[in-house]
Motif scaffolding. Structure first.
Motif, PDB file in Angstrom:
ATOM      1  N   LEU A 280       0.834  -1.197   0.000  1.00 51.49           N
ATOM      2  CA  LEU A 280       0.000   0.000   0.000  1.00 51.49           C
ATOM      3  C   LEU A 280       0.865   1.241   0.000  1.00 51.49           C
ATOM      4  O   LEU A 280       2.069   1.192   0.254  1.00 51.49           O
ATOM      5  CB  LEU A 280      -0.922  -0.006   1.222  1.00 51.49           C
ATOM      6  N   MET A 281       0.208   2.346  -0.300  1.00 50.63           N
ATOM      7  CA  MET A 281       0.931   3.614  -0.315  1.00 50.63           C
ATOM      8  C   MET A 281       1.569   3.870   1.039  1.00 50.63           C
ATOM      9  O   MET A 281       1.051   3.469   2.074  1.00 50.63           O
ATOM     10  CB  MET A 281      -0.026   4.750  -0.673  1.00 50.63           C
ATOM     11  N   ASP A 282       2.694   4.557   0.981  1.00 50.29           N
ATOM     12  CA  ASP A 282       3.473   4.957   2.157  1.00 50.29           C
ATOM     13  C   ASP A 282       4.169   3.771   2.838  1.00 50.29           C
ATOM     14  O   ASP A 282       4.638   3.905   3.963  1.00 50.29           O
ATOM     15  CB  ASP A 282       2.595   5.703   3.170  1.00 50.29           C
ATOM     16  N   SER A 283       4.207   2.634   2.139  1.00 56.68           N
ATOM     17  CA  SER A 283       4.947   1.503   2.701  1.00 56.68           C
ATOM     18  C   SER A 283       6.436   1.672   2.404  1.00 56.68           C
ATOM     19  O   SER A 283       6.828   2.111   1.323  1.00 56.68           O
ATOM     20  CB  SER A 283       4.459   0.187   2.095  1.00 56.68           C
ATOM     21  N   ASP A 284       7.225   1.351   3.398  1.00 61.96           N
ATOM     22  CA  ASP A 284       8.664   1.364   3.208  1.00 61.96           C
ATOM     23  C   ASP A 284       9.103   0.043   2.556  1.00 61.96           C
ATOM     24  O   ASP A 284       8.495  -1.007   2.754  1.00 61.96           O
ATOM     25  CB  ASP A 284       9.384   1.526   4.541  1.00 61.96           C
ATOM     26  N   TYR A 285      10.161   0.110   1.785  1.00 61.98           N
ATOM     27  CA  TYR A 285      10.676  -1.095   1.152  1.00 61.98           C
ATOM     28  C   TYR A 285      12.197  -1.069   1.177  1.00 61.98           C
ATOM     29  O   TYR A 285      12.828  -0.011   1.206  1.00 61.98           O
ATOM     30  CB  TYR A 285      10.187  -1.220  -0.297  1.00 61.98           C
ATOM     31  N   GLU A 286      12.766  -2.275   1.187  1.00 61.86           N
ATOM     32  CA  GLU A 286      14.225  -2.430   1.112  1.00 61.86           C
ATOM     33  C   GLU A 286      14.524  -3.727   0.389  1.00 61.86           C
ATOM     34  O   GLU A 286      14.058  -4.794   0.790  1.00 61.86           O
ATOM     35  CB  GLU A 286      14.858  -2.446   2.492  1.00 61.86           C
ATOM     36  N   VAL A 287      15.292  -3.620  -0.680  1.00 59.60           N
ATOM     37  CA  VAL A 287      15.693  -4.782  -1.467  1.00 59.60           C
ATOM     38  C   VAL A 287      17.134  -5.137  -1.109  1.00 59.60           C
ATOM     39  O   VAL A 287      18.020  -4.269  -1.142  1.00 59.60           O
ATOM     40  CB  VAL A 287      15.563  -4.520  -2.970  1.00 59.60           C
ATOM     41  N   CYS A 300      26.599  -9.630  -6.287  1.00 52.94           N
ATOM     42  CA  CYS A 300      25.584  -8.693  -6.763  1.00 52.94           C
ATOM     43  C   CYS A 300      25.361  -7.636  -5.691  1.00 52.94           C
ATOM     44  O   CYS A 300      25.177  -7.958  -4.514  1.00 52.94           O
ATOM     45  CB  CYS A 300      24.279  -9.404  -7.074  1.00 52.94           C
ATOM     46  N   THR A 301      25.382  -6.401  -6.095  1.00 58.57           N
ATOM     47  CA  THR A 301      25.152  -5.283  -5.180  1.00 58.57           C
ATOM     48  C   THR A 301      23.915  -4.517  -5.611  1.00 58.57           C
ATOM     49  O   THR A 301      23.572  -4.460  -6.799  1.00 58.57           O
ATOM     50  CB  THR A 301      26.362  -4.338  -5.150  1.00 58.57           C
ATOM     51  N   VAL A 302      23.244  -3.917  -4.625  1.00 56.77           N
ATOM     52  CA  VAL A 302      21.975  -3.240  -4.860  1.00 56.77           C
ATOM     53  C   VAL A 302      22.157  -1.741  -4.682  1.00 56.77           C
ATOM     54  O   VAL A 302      22.726  -1.279  -3.687  1.00 56.77           O
ATOM     55  CB  VAL A 302      20.893  -3.748  -3.893  1.00 56.77           C
ATOM     56  N   THR A 303      21.685  -0.980  -5.676  1.00 52.46           N
ATOM     57  CA  THR A 303      21.594   0.474  -5.544  1.00 52.46           C
ATOM     58  C   THR A 303      20.142   0.878  -5.750  1.00 52.46           C
ATOM     59  O   THR A 303      19.384   0.187  -6.440  1.00 52.46           O
ATOM     60  CB  THR A 303      22.485   1.178  -6.582  1.00 52.46           C
ATOM     61  N   ASN A 304      19.759   2.033  -5.125  1.00 48.19           N
ATOM     62  CA  ASN A 304      18.360   2.489  -5.136  1.00 48.19           C
ATOM     63  C   ASN A 304      17.447   1.404  -4.577  1.00 48.19           C
ATOM     64  O   ASN A 304      16.303   1.247  -5.041  1.00 48.19           O
ATOM     65  CB  ASN A 304      17.895   2.859  -6.551  1.00 48.19           C
ATOM     66  N   GLY A 305      17.937   0.692  -3.586  1.00 51.58           N
ATOM     67  CA  GLY A 305      17.206  -0.465  -3.101  1.00 51.58           C
ATOM     68  C   GLY A 305      16.228  -0.200  -1.990  1.00 51.58           C
ATOM     69  O   GLY A 305      15.511  -1.127  -1.597  1.00 51.58           O
ATOM     70  N   SER A 306      16.134   1.022  -1.471  1.00 51.51           N
ATOM     71  CA  SER A 306      15.218   1.282  -0.358  1.00 51.51           C
ATOM     72  C   SER A 306      14.529   2.619  -0.561  1.00 51.51           C
ATOM     73  O   SER A 306      15.003   3.492  -1.290  1.00 51.51           O
ATOM     74  CB  SER A 306      15.983   1.268   0.969  1.00 51.51           C
ATOM     75  N   GLY A 307      13.382   2.743   0.079  1.00 46.27           N
ATOM     76  CA  GLY A 307      12.617   3.982  -0.032  1.00 46.27           C
ATOM     77  C   GLY A 307      11.213   3.779   0.485  1.00 46.27           C
ATOM     78  O   GLY A 307      10.903   2.801   1.178  1.00 46.27           O
ATOM     79  N   ALA A 314       7.992   1.367  -7.471  1.00 48.64           N
ATOM     80  CA  ALA A 314       9.431   1.624  -7.402  1.00 48.64           C
ATOM     81  C   ALA A 314      10.089   0.662  -8.377  1.00 48.64           C
ATOM     82  O   ALA A 314      10.197  -0.531  -8.094  1.00 48.64           O
ATOM     83  CB  ALA A 314       9.948   1.414  -5.984  1.00 48.64           C
ATOM     84  N   ASP A 315      10.460   1.173  -9.543  1.00 49.93           N
ATOM     85  CA  ASP A 315      11.001   0.300 -10.582  1.00 49.93           C
ATOM     86  C   ASP A 315      12.432   0.641 -10.951  1.00 49.93           C
ATOM     87  O   ASP A 315      12.911   0.258 -12.019  1.00 49.93           O
ATOM     88  CB  ASP A 315      10.123   0.360 -11.826  1.00 49.93           C
ATOM     89  N   ASP A 316      13.117   1.366 -10.085  1.00 42.10           N
ATOM     90  CA  ASP A 316      14.480   1.795 -10.398  1.00 42.10           C
ATOM     91  C   ASP A 316      15.531   1.126  -9.524  1.00 42.10           C
ATOM     92  O   ASP A 316      16.656   1.608  -9.410  1.00 42.10           O
ATOM     93  CB  ASP A 316      14.596   3.312 -10.274  1.00 42.10           C
ATOM     94  N   VAL A 317      15.161   0.000  -8.889  1.00 45.13           N
ATOM     95  CA  VAL A 317      16.163  -0.729  -8.108  1.00 45.13           C
ATOM     96  C   VAL A 317      17.160  -1.349  -9.090  1.00 45.13           C
ATOM     97  O   VAL A 317      16.760  -1.976 -10.078  1.00 45.13           O
ATOM     98  CB  VAL A 317      15.507  -1.827  -7.257  1.00 45.13           C
ATOM     99  N   GLN A 318      18.414  -1.142  -8.836  1.00 50.07           N
ATOM    100  CA  GLN A 318      19.441  -1.639  -9.729  1.00 50.07           C
ATOM    101  C   GLN A 318      20.274  -2.695  -8.999  1.00 50.07           C
ATOM    102  O   GLN A 318      20.841  -2.428  -7.930  1.00 50.07           O
ATOM    103  CB  GLN A 318      20.351  -0.507 -10.199  1.00 50.07           C
ATOM    104  N   VAL A 319      20.337  -3.893  -9.589  1.00 45.78           N
ATOM    105  CA  VAL A 319      21.157  -4.975  -9.041  1.00 45.78           C
ATOM    106  C   VAL A 319      22.256  -5.272 -10.063  1.00 45.78           C
ATOM    107  O   VAL A 319      21.973  -5.716 -11.177  1.00 45.78           O
ATOM    108  CB  VAL A 319      20.321  -6.238  -8.779  1.00 45.78           C
ATOM    109  N   ASP A 320      23.471  -4.960  -9.680  1.00 46.51           N
ATOM    110  CA  ASP A 320      24.615  -5.142 -10.576  1.00 46.51           C
ATOM    111  C   ASP A 320      25.439  -6.338 -10.093  1.00 46.51           C
ATOM    112  O   ASP A 320      25.888  -6.366  -8.943  1.00 46.51           O
ATOM    113  CB  ASP A 320      25.483  -3.892 -10.615  1.00 46.51           C
TER     114      ASP A 320
END
Length: 633
Positions: A280-287, A300-307, A314-320
């Motif tokens: 739901l809206m206003d939920s926090d997330y962390e990948v 593999c490292t995660v950038t833009n993984g939380s918010g 949120a479709d900009d999580v980057q896993v390199d």
């Protein structure tokens, strides 16, 4: 007993009072209806693949319940968006027990929503309590004015009845409130179609008979309350999902991602990913990365993984992902040449000039390696072979490649010519005897490149005795067989020695013979073969001896004799000639020079007795006396 009666009475009174309470005063639960978890509702477009569409969206504005709603849009006539609820607990419940029914909607005037009525509700009822849903009650909620949210209480609104099944009594022509309907049909029950083609409750927008084209509106919630059930508010909310892009993930590998430490997602190829469960809206997330790839091993490292999810995915999580690298190496042993050049996978040359370890440049885990010898050692020439040289990296350095070098071996040989004896025995470096019995080639056992060789004759030929000499017989092997050693065999030379090279018989009286003997010796090292003995002319003659029975063979050191005579004949004078000896000696023909003279016989010489001798003395003495007188006179 009286206490039990009192308790039962209190409970009965409490139950009756509770049933009389208004719906808002009773316990009420809110159930979130969201994509993937519709909580018993079915959302569909009718007919399928038509111009109608729906989506769970944020807003618009600030809905009364939560932060989102179910949005619907009608793009073609004769289509609609339908929400159906067929499951328990409502099916089989009394119509009279329904004590709350409302919907909260929003009409988008800017989108052309004024073209028709807004959302409407249908109830499916068994009017005769005979198990047949023969009645459908229909009510359209008024369209809100402006772009606003409005809640419509449908319980007291006017319902219109329709026969639902042909040939059944139904409720065609009914118009009034649900209370009116319950009074007229006190045994009526809510009942869905057995095949679930029609539900107990249907909330729709659009219509097959009315032009809703261009309509766009939203449904925030549906409230249903029944006297025998818990009050429920069905709140339609969008779910926001978390996703992004995985890059660098090796083919065939897998990385496991975690969302907020619990929701797991396995990704097995580069590209976009999205966790299936929304928030739901206003939920926090962390990948985070739950499990790193191991085939091959990667980090593999995660950038833009939380918010925080606000009003969009949120479709900009980057896993390199980067592949771990490992080295391939090992040891070289036995290297005696100048150098050996190794390659891995056809490149990355490693030049080694002594025994020891080697290591190629790091390469990705999971990649193949193939260690080979690109250039073999020289000076001396060697052949290096590789063991454990190929495979696939599996999460660790490879250190067990073994390169073993051994000297190349070459042969030493050549040809024997002129061999007449029984055999000649050759040696290389004082050993490895090679017995050669006829002209032709010979080859000694192979030996390491870079080593010396020295060919010699151990045993010379016999029968006949020969001397074999070696040419090109010494040197050092340098990367090739030696084939030019030349062994030439020649017979040993005999030598003639005469006890007298000339014979002088002196003066021989006629009728007499002078005799001499000459000894001929073989003073050489080879057999002496006397093939001819040329006799002299008369008065010389070879009269015998062991040398005359030609052919005669004298071994080294042996000798024979030649008997020669000179016979004086009636003729007088000096004579000369020679005896010619033909042999295999280098001095052949050897000669014995002959000379001598024949003399006539001498006059007889008288022999005096003592009487004659006395007389002779007296005669000589008388003559001498006479010569003395004459001289004196």
């Amino acid at each position: 007993m009286r206490d039990y009666v009192r308790l039962f009475t209190l409970l009965l009174v409490a139950g009756c009072l509770t049933s009389l309470l208004p719906a808002d005063a009773r316990a009420q639960s809110e159930v979130v209806v969201q994509p993937g978890s519709l909580s018993g509702w079915t959302v569909a477009v009718s007919p399928p693949d038509s111009g109608a569409s729906f989506d769970f969206v944020s807003g618009p504005g600030v809905p009364p319940q939560g932060s989102g709603s179910l949005g619907a849009e009608i793009s073609n006539s004769g289509t609609r968006v339908v929400l159906m609820r067929s499951s328990a607990p409502y099916s089989g419940q009394t119509v009279s027990g329904l004590n709350a029914l409302s919907i909260t909607t929003y009409n988008d005037e800017a989108g052309g929503s004024s073209v028709a009525d807004g959302w409407y509700v249908d109830l499916y009822i068994d009017s005769e309590n005979n198990g047949i849903p023969d009645c459908r009650l229909h009510q359209a909620a008024p369209q809100p004015s402006g772009d606003t949210w409005a809640t419509y209480d449908l319980l007291d609104g006017t319902w219109t009845g329709f026969n639902n099944i042909e040939g059944e009594p139904g409720c065609e022509g009914f118009s009034g409130t649900l209370s009116d309907f319950a009074a007229a049909s006190p045994n009526a029950l809510f009942l869905a179609f057995p095949d679930a083609s029609e539900p107990v409750v249907r909330v729709s927008v659009g219509n097959a008979d009315t032009d809703y084209v261009g309509y766009r509106g939203n449904l925030d919630s549906v409230t249903i309350s029944h006297s025998d059930l818990e009050n429920l508010v069905w709140d339609f909310e969008p779910l926001y999902r978390v996703g992004g892009t995985v890059s660098g993930l090796s083919s065939g590998s897998e990385v496991e991602l975690a969302l907020n430490g619990s929701q797991l997602l396995a990704v097995d190829s580069p590209g976009a990913f999205e966790f299936p469960d929304g928030f739901l809206m206003d939920s926090d997330y962390e990948v985070t990365v739950e499990t790193q790839p191991d085939m091959p091993q990667q980090i593999c490292t995660v950038t833009n993984g939380s918010g925080t999810l606000v009003d969009d995915d949120a479709d900009d999580v980057q896993v390199d992902c980067t592949t771990l690298t490992f080295t391939v190496g090992g040891t070289v042993s036995g290297l005696a040449g100048d150098q050996v050049v190794l390659q891995n996978n056809g490149g990355d040359d490693q030049v080694l000039n002594a025994d020891g370890s080697f290591t190629f440049a790091p390469q990705d885990d999971g990649s193949g390696y193939d260690v080979a010898v690109a250039i073999q050692p020289a000076d001396p020439a060697q052949t290096c072979s590789v063991a454990n040289g190929s495979g696939t990296l599996t999460g660790a350095d490879v250190t067990d490649v073994e390169v073993t070098c051994t000297n190349d071996q070459f042969t030493v040989g050549g040809t024997v010519s002129g061999l007449e004896g029984d055999q000649v025995v050759l040696q290389n470096n004082g050993g490895d005897d090679q017995v050669v019995t006829a002209d032709g080639g010979f080859t000694f056992t192979a030996q390491d490149d870079g080593t010396d060789y020295s060919i010699s004759v151990l045993t010379q030929p016999e029968d006949p005795i020969q001397t074999c000499t070696v040419a090109n017989g010494e040197g050092t092997l340098s990367g090739a067989d030696v084939t030019d050693v030349q062994v030439d065999c020649a017979n040993e030379p005999p030598a003639v020695e005469l006890t007298a090279g000339s014979l002088d018989f002196g003066a021989v009286l006629d009728g007499e013979t002078g005799a001499e003997t000459v000894t001929l010796s073989n003073t050489g090292t080879g057999d002496l073969v006397i093939s001819e003995l040329a006799e002299p002319d008369m008065p010389f003659a070879v009269t015998g001896g062991s040398c005359t029975a030609v052919p005669v063979t004298l071994l080294p050191g042996e000798s024979c004799e030649i008997a020669i005579e000179f016979t004086a004949a009636s003729a007088s004078g000096a004579f000369s000639d020679e005896v010619a000896i033909v042999s295999n000696a280098a001095s052949s023909p050897d000669t014995i020079t002959l000379s001598g003279s024949a003399q006539p016989p001498a006059l007889p010489v008288p022999v005096l007795g003592w009487h004659g001798l006395l007389l002779l003395i007296l005669l000589v003495a008388g003559l001498a006396l006479r010569r003395g007188r004459l001289a004196a006179g």
